[in-house]
Design an enzyme around this catalytic site. Structure first.
Site, short mmCIF file in Angstrom:
data_model
loop_
_atom_site.label_atom_id
_atom_site.label_comp_id
_atom_site.label_asym_id
_atom_site.label_seq_id
_atom_site.Cartn_x
_atom_site.Cartn_y
_atom_site.Cartn_z
N HIS A 147 -0.81 24.86 13.99
CA HIS A 147 0.51 24.45 14.47
C HIS A 147 0.39 23.35 15.52
CE1 HIS A 147 1.80 28.30 12.66
NE2 HIS A 147 2.99 27.72 12.57
N LYS A 151 3.19 24.88 20.62
CA LYS A 151 3.49 26.26 20.24
C LYS A 151 2.88 27.22 21.24
CE LYS A 151 3.47 29.47 16.32
NZ LYS A 151 4.92 29.74 16.47
#
Length: 254
Positions: A147, A151
């Site tokens: 990600h 995040k």
């Protein structure tokens, strides 16, 4: 159906507003909860929504709340919804036990769907992962998720959901089979998750089934975050006439 967006300043929240601007399948944006000034121009909407930092007023103004916020934010939202029950679609991850308990309490009063990932592709990946875990009994299972560098939770909620799917298929002890910091030899009844963070990656999840002399990898890549917003709006439509209960996303997609 009147929709309230909670977490409107976030990545998915902004995409929700954009989808609702076009009147997504007849859904109407009725309220937006903001803690600070909202940058969105609501003049393009057919109906001007209530934009407020009053949580109770926000909840009263809608029929369904779509939440993509932070764990503490969702906890506060659930407290308001327990007083004034409304349909809830939530994609917030990294939740504490207390928040999950409040969610179960709300499920006695209103239909809700909480999912770590709202995409159809991830739903299918879950089903394929269950089948592969069941059939490839001798394969070692490892999960890698990637990600963007902003995040906050790791492993991702989606990766944990995939882990639960694989562990359930194998009959593993879900509390003890997970490995996120591997040291030394790999134990047989374990499933590892590796989290990679970098750049602006929307999300990639790969499940590997490793055998002697060969391996299979199942992978899903999100190339546009709009899939999560559209999935949440579809969930809201699906929940409209449902009875009070906590639903799973697999039920929604059949």
């Amino acid at each position: 159906m009147k929709i309230g967006v909670y977490g409107a300043s976030g990545r998915i929240g902004k995409l929700l507003l954009e989808e609702l601007k076009g009147g997504y399948k007849g859904l109407e944006l009725s309220s937006v909860f903001v803690r600070q000034k909202c940058e969105t121009d609501f003049s393009a909407f057919s109906h001007a929504p209530l934009v407020t930092n009053d949580l109770k007023a926000f909840v009263r103004a809608c029929e369904c709340v779509i939440d993509f916020s932070l764990p503490k934010g969702l906890d506060h939202l659930l407290e308001a919804l327990l007083e004034c029950p409304k349909i809830l679609v939530s994609g917030t991850t990294g939740l504490e036990k207390e928040t999950l308990e409040k969610m179960q309490q709300l499920a006695l009063k209103a239909p809700l769907l909480h999912a770590h990932n709202m995409s159809i592709g991830i739903m299918m990946l879950n089903q394929l992962a269950f089948l592969a875990s069941l059939k490839l009994k001798d394969a070692d299972i490892e999960i890698v998720e990637t990600h963007h560098n902003l995040k906050k939770d790791a492993p991702s909620g989606t990766a944990l959901s995939l882990y639960e799917t694989c562990a359930k298929a194998r009959g593993y002890d879900e509390k003890n089979a997970l490995t996120t910091h591997r040291e030394g030899l790999r134990s047989k009844e374990s499933i590892g998750i590796a989290a990679v963070r970098g750049g602006d990656v929307a999300g990639k999840h790969t499940i590997g089934f490793y055998l002697e002399g060969e391996y299979i990898e199942l992978s899903h890549t999100a190339t546009n975050r709009s899939i999560f917003a559209k999935g949440a709006l579809e969930a809201a439509l699906w929940l409209k006439d449902k009875t009070a209960k906590k639903y799973e996303i697999n039920e929604m997609f059949g």
